[in-house]
Design a protein around this motif. Structure first.
Motif, PDB file in Angstrom:
ATOM      1  N   ASP A  71       0.816  -1.209   0.000  1.00 47.51           N
ATOM      2  CA  ASP A  71       0.000   0.000   0.000  1.00 47.51           C
ATOM      3  C   ASP A  71       0.852   1.261   0.000  1.00 47.51           C
ATOM      4  O   ASP A  71       1.684   1.471   0.877  1.00 47.51           O
ATOM      5  N   ARG A  72       0.632   2.098  -1.018  1.00 42.00           N
ATOM      6  CA  ARG A  72       1.266   3.419  -1.123  1.00 42.00           C
ATOM      7  C   ARG A  72       0.181   4.366  -1.614  1.00 42.00           C
ATOM      8  O   ARG A  72       0.021   4.576  -2.816  1.00 42.00           O
ATOM      9  N   PRO A  73      -0.604   4.931  -0.698  1.00 37.58           N
ATOM     10  CA  PRO A  73      -1.828   5.667  -1.056  1.00 37.58           C
ATOM     11  C   PRO A  73      -1.626   6.806  -2.046  1.00 37.58           C
ATOM     12  O   PRO A  73      -2.414   6.957  -2.982  1.00 37.58           O
ATOM     13  N   MET A  74      -0.586   7.622  -1.849  1.00 37.28           N
ATOM     14  CA  MET A  74      -0.398   8.777  -2.731  1.00 37.28           C
ATOM     15  C   MET A  74      -0.047   8.341  -4.150  1.00 37.28           C
ATOM     16  O   MET A  74      -0.519   8.927  -5.128  1.00 37.28           O
ATOM     17  N   LEU A  75       0.783   7.307  -4.260  1.00 35.33           N
ATOM     18  CA  LEU A  75       1.116   6.777  -5.581  1.00 35.33           C
ATOM     19  C   LEU A  75      -0.132   6.201  -6.243  1.00 35.33           C
ATOM     20  O   LEU A  75      -0.360   6.404  -7.452  1.00 35.33           O
ATOM     21  N   ALA A  76      -0.955   5.509  -5.466  1.00 35.19           N
ATOM     22  CA  ALA A  76      -2.193   4.947  -5.999  1.00 35.19           C
ATOM     23  C   ALA A  76      -3.111   6.051  -6.518  1.00 35.19           C
ATOM     24  O   ALA A  76      -3.717   5.925  -7.582  1.00 35.19           O
ATOM     25  N   LEU A  77      -3.224   7.140  -5.772  1.00 30.36           N
ATOM     26  CA  LEU A  77      -4.063   8.261  -6.201  1.00 30.36           C
ATOM     27  C   LEU A  77      -3.545   8.882  -7.491  1.00 30.36           C
ATOM     28  O   LEU A  77      -4.317   9.193  -8.402  1.00 30.36           O
ATOM     29  N   GLY A  78      -2.228   9.076  -7.568  1.00 32.60           N
ATOM     30  CA  GLY A  78      -1.644   9.660  -8.769  1.00 32.60           C
ATOM     31  C   GLY A  78      -1.856   8.778  -9.990  1.00 32.60           C
ATOM     32  O   GLY A  78      -2.212   9.266 -11.073  1.00 32.60           O
ATOM     33  N   LEU A  79      -1.660   7.481  -9.825  1.00 36.25           N
ATOM     34  CA  LEU A  79      -1.869   6.550 -10.939  1.00 36.25           C
ATOM     35  C   LEU A  79      -3.325   6.526 -11.378  1.00 36.25           C
ATOM     36  O   LEU A  79      -3.631   6.476 -12.572  1.00 36.25           O
ATOM     37  N   ARG A  80      -4.227   6.591 -10.402  1.00 34.51           N
ATOM     38  CA  ARG A  80      -5.649   6.579 -10.733  1.00 34.51           C
ATOM     39  C   ARG A  80      -6.047   7.845 -11.495  1.00 34.51           C
ATOM     40  O   ARG A  80      -6.872   7.804 -12.413  1.00 34.51           O
ATOM     41  N   LEU A  81      -5.444   8.974 -11.123  1.00 35.94           N
ATOM     42  CA  LEU A  81      -5.722  10.231 -11.819  1.00 35.94           C
ATOM     43  C   LEU A  81      -5.262  10.148 -13.267  1.00 35.94           C
ATOM     44  O   LEU A  81      -5.987  10.556 -14.190  1.00 35.94           O
ATOM     45  N   VAL A  82      -4.063   9.628 -13.480  1.00 35.57           N
ATOM     46  CA  VAL A  82      -3.554   9.452 -14.845  1.00 35.57           C
ATOM     47  C   VAL A  82      -4.475   8.530 -15.631  1.00 35.57           C
ATOM     48  O   VAL A  82      -4.785   8.785 -16.808  1.00 35.57           O
ATOM     49  N   ALA A  83      -4.943   7.461 -14.980  1.00 32.91           N
ATOM     50  CA  ALA A  83      -5.826   6.506 -15.661  1.00 32.91           C
ATOM     51  C   ALA A  83      -7.132   7.161 -16.112  1.00 32.91           C
ATOM     52  O   ALA A  83      -7.604   6.910 -17.221  1.00 32.91           O
ATOM     53  N   THR A  84      -7.712   8.025 -15.265  1.00 39.68           N
ATOM     54  CA  THR A  84      -8.980   8.671 -15.636  1.00 39.68           C
ATOM     55  C   THR A  84      -8.810   9.567 -16.854  1.00 39.68           C
ATOM     56  O   THR A  84      -9.683   9.598 -17.730  1.00 39.68           O
ATOM     57  N   VAL A  85      -7.698  10.294 -16.912  1.00 38.70           N
ATOM     58  CA  VAL A  85      -7.456  11.177 -18.059  1.00 38.70           C
ATOM     59  C   VAL A  85      -7.286  10.355 -19.338  1.00 38.70           C
ATOM     60  O   VAL A  85      -7.884  10.651 -20.376  1.00 38.70           O
ATOM     61  N   LEU A  86      -6.477   9.288 -19.245  1.00 40.86           N
ATOM     62  CA  LEU A  86      -6.226   8.467 -20.420  1.00 40.86           C
ATOM     63  C   LEU A  86      -7.481   7.735 -20.878  1.00 40.86           C
ATOM     64  O   LEU A  86      -7.742   7.609 -22.083  1.00 40.86           O
ATOM     65  N   PHE A  87      -8.277   7.273 -19.941  1.00 40.42           N
ATOM     66  CA  PHE A  87      -9.526   6.603 -20.311  1.00 40.42           C
ATOM     67  C   PHE A  87     -10.472   7.565 -21.009  1.00 40.42           C
ATOM     68  O   PHE A  87     -11.171   7.204 -21.960  1.00 40.42           O
ATOM     69  N   SER A  88     -10.518   8.808 -20.541  1.00 39.55           N
ATOM     70  CA  SER A  88     -11.403   9.782 -21.180  1.00 39.55           C
ATOM     71  C   SER A  88     -10.955  10.058 -22.611  1.00 39.55           C
ATOM     72  O   SER A  88     -11.793  10.212 -23.510  1.00 39.55           O
ATOM     73  N   VAL A  89      -9.647  10.105 -22.845  1.00 42.21           N
ATOM     74  CA  VAL A  89      -9.127  10.301 -24.201  1.00 42.21           C
ATOM     75  C   VAL A  89      -9.474   9.098 -25.080  1.00 42.21           C
ATOM     76  O   VAL A  89      -9.888   9.244 -26.237  1.00 42.21           O
ATOM     77  N   MET A  90      -9.306   7.897 -24.517  1.00 42.75           N
ATOM     78  CA  MET A  90      -9.616   6.693 -25.282  1.00 42.75           C
ATOM     79  C   MET A  90     -11.091   6.660 -25.686  1.00 42.75           C
ATOM     80  O   MET A  90     -11.427   6.374 -26.846  1.00 42.75           O
TER      81      MET A  90
END
Length: 310
Positions: free
Chosen positions: A16-35
């Motif tokens: 568990d690394r909460p801040m890293l998880a949050l950052g990765l999830r944020l990147v994922a939301t942006v990329l999914f929206s582009v896709m």
């Protein structure tokens, strides 16, 4: 992007690394929206959905294999759980077909909001199949979420066809199952391994959908298909990694940023803003899923304290 009672059945990650998880999830939301934007644009250009699905899966598989081969790291794809990966590919492929399909049937914002009903189905699944005791708080959230769907669908079926709503709800249901698989695989497999096998198992099946399709696209069409594959690859790696480094309840709030991106793309590209029914129904659905996440958080803390008290 699912969360809910089914996830409580999975063990918490040892990394568990909460801040890293949050950052990765944020990147994922942006990329999914582009896709999803590119998927809708290919639909506007009459590129068939089966072809879009194939490139969405084939390009990530080839990219990952080529990158690891160039680095002499093919061994990273070694797995002791091939059948689990195959099952994840079957469930995930079905969910992806529905998730990309609803984008072509509904506006981006409405398609995204229906995806937020995933935790509602997680509650229902846990009660029906896992025989989990679901209290009044979570049943209230389920009713709220279903009410939000009714509000968004509205009385005017010309702007939001019932078939499109049904596909969106089906996509949310399948995503609830997919996330359980991803969280389970993430405890033993690298994110890149999970993504590779999902793409590698499903791409050959999706290739059958190319039979009889017109593949004569211009440069823009091919660029869109490539963009779908690339953005989907990195979005999936980021999402899988976020579940490896943090629990779903810790990243849930970030998922709703995707609604802002969907609304923005709908306004910028298609000159469309969601109607009043969407603005009324969206907070109800989001509130319902947040209520479920809050109850899951409290229940998880209670389970953690139980052994200490004993």
């Amino acid at each position: 992007m699912a969360y809910g009672p089914l996830m409580a059945k999975a063990m918490s990650s040892a990394h568990d690394r909460p801040m890293l998880a949050l950052g990765l999830r944020l990147v994922a939301t942006v990329l999914f929206s582009v896709m999803l934007l590119l998927v809708k644009l290919t639909g506007e250009r009459n590129i068939a959905l089966p072809e879009t699905l194939f490139f969405r899966q084939a390009l990530p598989a080839l990219s990952i294999f080529g990158w690891l081969a160039a680095r002499g790291q093919i061994g990273r794809l070694r797995t002791q759980r091939p059948w689990i990966h195959a099952r994840r590919a079957l469930i995930g492929g079905t969910g992806m077909f529905l998730t990309l399909g609803v984008v072509r049937l509904l506006p981006l914002a409405e398609a995204t909001i229906l995806g937020f009903t995933t935790p509602i189905f997680a509650v229902i699944l846990s009660a029906l199949f896992l025989k989990e005791k679901v209290g009044p708080w979570r049943w209230t959230a389920v009713i709220m979420g279903l009410l939000g769907v009714v509000v968004i669908a509205g009385p005017d079926t010309t702007s939001l066809p019932p078939f499109g709503v049904a596909v969106g709800i089906g996509a949310a249901f399948m995503v609830a199952l997919v996330t359980i698989q991803v969280r389970d695989l993430g405890r033993t497999e690298e994110p890149i391994t999970v993504v590779f096998y999902f793409s590698a198992f499903s791409a050959p099946v999706l290739a059958l959908g190319l039979i009889g399709q017109d593949l004569g696209h211009d440069a823009v069409g091919w660029a869109m298909l490539a963009g779908i594959g690339i953005s989907g690859l990195f979005a999936q790696i980021a999402m899988t990694a976020s579940l490896r480094f943090g629990s779903v309840s810790s990243v849930i709030v970030v998922d709703y940023i995707q609604l802002a991106w969907a609304t923005f793309w709908g306004w910028l590209i298609f000159n469309r803003l969601p109607p009043a029914t969407t603005w009324l129904g969206a907070p109800i659905i989001i509130g319902a899923s947040l209520l479920i996440a809050w109850r899951e958080h409290l229940l998880a803390r209670a389970r953690e304290r139980a052994p200490l008290a004993a």
